[in-house]
Design a protein around this motif. Structure first.
Motif, PDB file in Angstrom:
ATOM      1  N   ARG A 296       0.838  -1.206   0.000  1.00 16.79           N
ATOM      2  CA  ARG A 296       0.000   0.000   0.000  1.00 16.79           C
ATOM      3  C   ARG A 296       0.872   1.255   0.000  1.00 16.79           C
ATOM      4  O   ARG A 296       0.557   2.248  -0.666  1.00 16.79           O
ATOM      5  CB  ARG A 296      -0.940  -0.002   1.212  1.00 16.79           C
ATOM      6  N   ASP A 308      -2.742  -3.583  -6.669  1.00 20.53           N
ATOM      7  CA  ASP A 308      -4.098  -3.819  -6.169  1.00 20.53           C
ATOM      8  C   ASP A 308      -4.466  -5.294  -6.282  1.00 20.53           C
ATOM      9  O   ASP A 308      -5.122  -5.848  -5.395  1.00 20.53           O
ATOM     10  CB  ASP A 308      -5.111  -2.979  -6.947  1.00 20.53           C
ATOM     11  N   PHE A 336     -12.617  -3.347  -3.595  1.00 18.43           N
ATOM     12  CA  PHE A 336     -11.829  -3.548  -4.817  1.00 18.43           C
ATOM     13  C   PHE A 336     -12.716  -3.621  -6.056  1.00 18.43           C
ATOM     14  O   PHE A 336     -12.353  -4.250  -7.054  1.00 18.43           O
ATOM     15  CB  PHE A 336     -10.986  -4.824  -4.693  1.00 18.43           C
TER      16      PHE A 336
END
Length: 490
Positions: A296, A308, A336
């Motif tokens: 991150r 991601d 997501f």
């Protein structure tokens, strides 16, 4: 990849600062702004048909030429915006500058730059550039009658440096080739089936041990390749704890030499992916947050879809291991959601991995239709190079259709899966037990027969703790949990 897909991936990889700078740069351009309209459509990520929406807003524009212009302009802008060039970029530009100086007859200036960039190449461990610069230096010294070399000893020294760098590159190529072959076998075949199969890796292991035991050079790349080879070997032989320990050593190495890989973050991303995979296989999911946190942080400077994807897969694995299926659905449909709407921008194996774990979350949440839709998008594409991953996708697809009571589909697909497993030599004991279950299930006419079949299948499937060669498959598919549930479901 089409030009539009390439452009979409490029736009979604822009950082906030890069997006802001591009908007400011574009405002200064004199050309019509139809390309900005296309940029905004892609950036917002809400369009189901980008070309249609663009043509509705810009009926007089040519879509194909606008895509090409926007892509070219974005790349040009990104190159202009780089305030601090990476070492490799400095070296590339330096070589071009040196060539220019030689062509214009500024010989002394060119040789001074060669000395400068050789020092940079050595500091950055870019020995292939050292080799290029030394070769260029020797050529031009020869062409200019060795005017810059005071004696024969200096010439021999320069020649020896060139030979040493060539030998280093050959040594690095040998190390890289061994790791690449081992990793290719892992993707093709997964874990070995037994201690006997483990011996089939000896050709690579012995060669790697000889190379490492007679090491003449020391560098980040050589040490990294050695540790990567060990970690993948341990994974293939089912020793995930040893693989994890090796990855921790590798993590220290990455920390010590961060300046050597920070401009190529994919190297580090794949390293973290390996750690997360081993943490999952050793059921240490509580440790995952630390490493996803590192990704991150990395994504703040390098907003790439692959980051991601790795984070999402890790979070889904954690939800599966802890059986927090509702949390997994929130990850897919909310946290997501943007990633899942752009899976076409991922490479085939990353897209397949994401679909597998999302499909497993839906499967264990009894949302079988949603799982089937996800898998259908992958099943009918060309299989990935990762046979191990492809096998799990095919198995999950069969289990989903069992729950949907689609026995006609099962009859057709079961034979296809069995042929695939035999052809690719990845037919494990658990596969045989499951295949027996799937084939016999349509013949079970009542619940008692189905329960008896599930019990029989369970007796042939060992727990992950006892079956190290199938630990990845068992942890991922959670077959025992599913079959145990069959014993109590009416």
């Amino acid at each position: 990849m089409s030009n539009l897909s390439s452009l979409s991936q490029l736009i979604h990889a822009l950082s906030k600062a890069e997006k802001r700078s591009f908007s400011q740069y574009a405002a200064l351009q004199q050309r019509g702004k139809s390309y900005l309209s296309l940029y905004e459509i892609i950036r917002k990520g809400k369009s189901a048909d980008i070309e249609r929406d663009f043509m509705l807003a810009n009926p007089d524009s040519d879509f194909v030429s606008t895509v090409q212009y926007l892509r070219t302009l974005l790349i040009k802008t990104l190159l202009t915006l780089r305030n601090e060039q990476a070492d490799e970029e400095l070296l590339l530009n330096g070589i071009l500058e040196i060539k220019l100086l030689f062509r214009k007859g500024l010989i002394d200036d060119a040789f001074k730059l060669i000395t400068k960039y050789k020092a940079l190449a050595r500091k950055a461990e870019k020995f292939d550039y050292c080799m290029l610069l030394e070769k260029m230096e020797l050529q031009h010294q020869n062409w200019h009658q060795f005017d810059g070399i005071p004696d024969e000893g200096q010439l021999v020294k320069l020649q020896s440096h060139l030979r040493r760098n060539i030998q280093y590159e050959l040594n690095l190529a040998d190390h890289s080739a061994l790791f690449e072959l081992l990793y290719f076998r892992y993707l093709q075949n997964g874990n070995v089936l037994s201690d006997k199969d483990k011996d089939h890796l000896n050709d690579l292991v012995v060669t790697e041990m000889n190379l490492s035991g007679n090491q003449r050079f020391e560098s980040f790349d050589l040490n990294r390749n050695h540790l990567l080879f060990q970690s993948v070997y341990f994974m293939m032989t089912g020793d995930h704890r040893s693989s994890l320990r090796t990855y921790y050593e590798l993590d220290k190495l990455f920390g010590q030499y961060a300046h050597l890989w920070q401009d190529e973050p994919i190297v580090y991303i794949n390293h973290i992916r390996g750690i997360l995979n081993n943490l999952f296989n050793t059921q240490q999911v509580s440790e995952m947050d630390y490493f996803t946190g590192k990704l991150r942080v990395l994504s703040q400077k390098n907003p790439q879809l692959i980051i991601d994807q790795v984070i999402c897969v890790a979070e889904l694995k954690k939800s599966l291991m802890l059986r927090q299926f509702e949390k997994g659905i929130i990850l897919i449909e909310k946290e997501f959601a943007q990633l899942f709407s752009h899976t076409d921008l991922l490479v085939a194996s990353d897209k397949a991995e994401l679909s597998l774990f999302a499909g497993l979350i839906y499967f264990h949440s009894k949302q079988y239709r949603k799982s089937a839709v996800l898998l259908r998008k992958i099943i009918y594409l060309e299989p990935t190079k990762n046979n191990w991953l492809w096998k799990m996708i095919k198995w999950l697809n069969l289990l989903v259709h069992i729950e949907l009571n689609d026995y006609d589909y099962l009859q057709n697909e079961t034979g296809s899966v069995e042929r695939l497993l035999k052809k690719q030599s990845i037919y494990y004991p658990t596969d045989k037990a499951l295949m027996h279950y799937v084939k016999r299930l349509p013949l079970c006419m009542n619940r008692k027969a189905k329960v008896s079949l599930a019990k029989e299948c369970l007796t042939h499937i060992e727990s992950p703790e006892k079956n190290r060669y199938e630990i990845q498959f068992l942890n991922t598919m959670n077959i025992q949990f599913w079959l145990s549930h069959k014993l109590t479901t009416k």
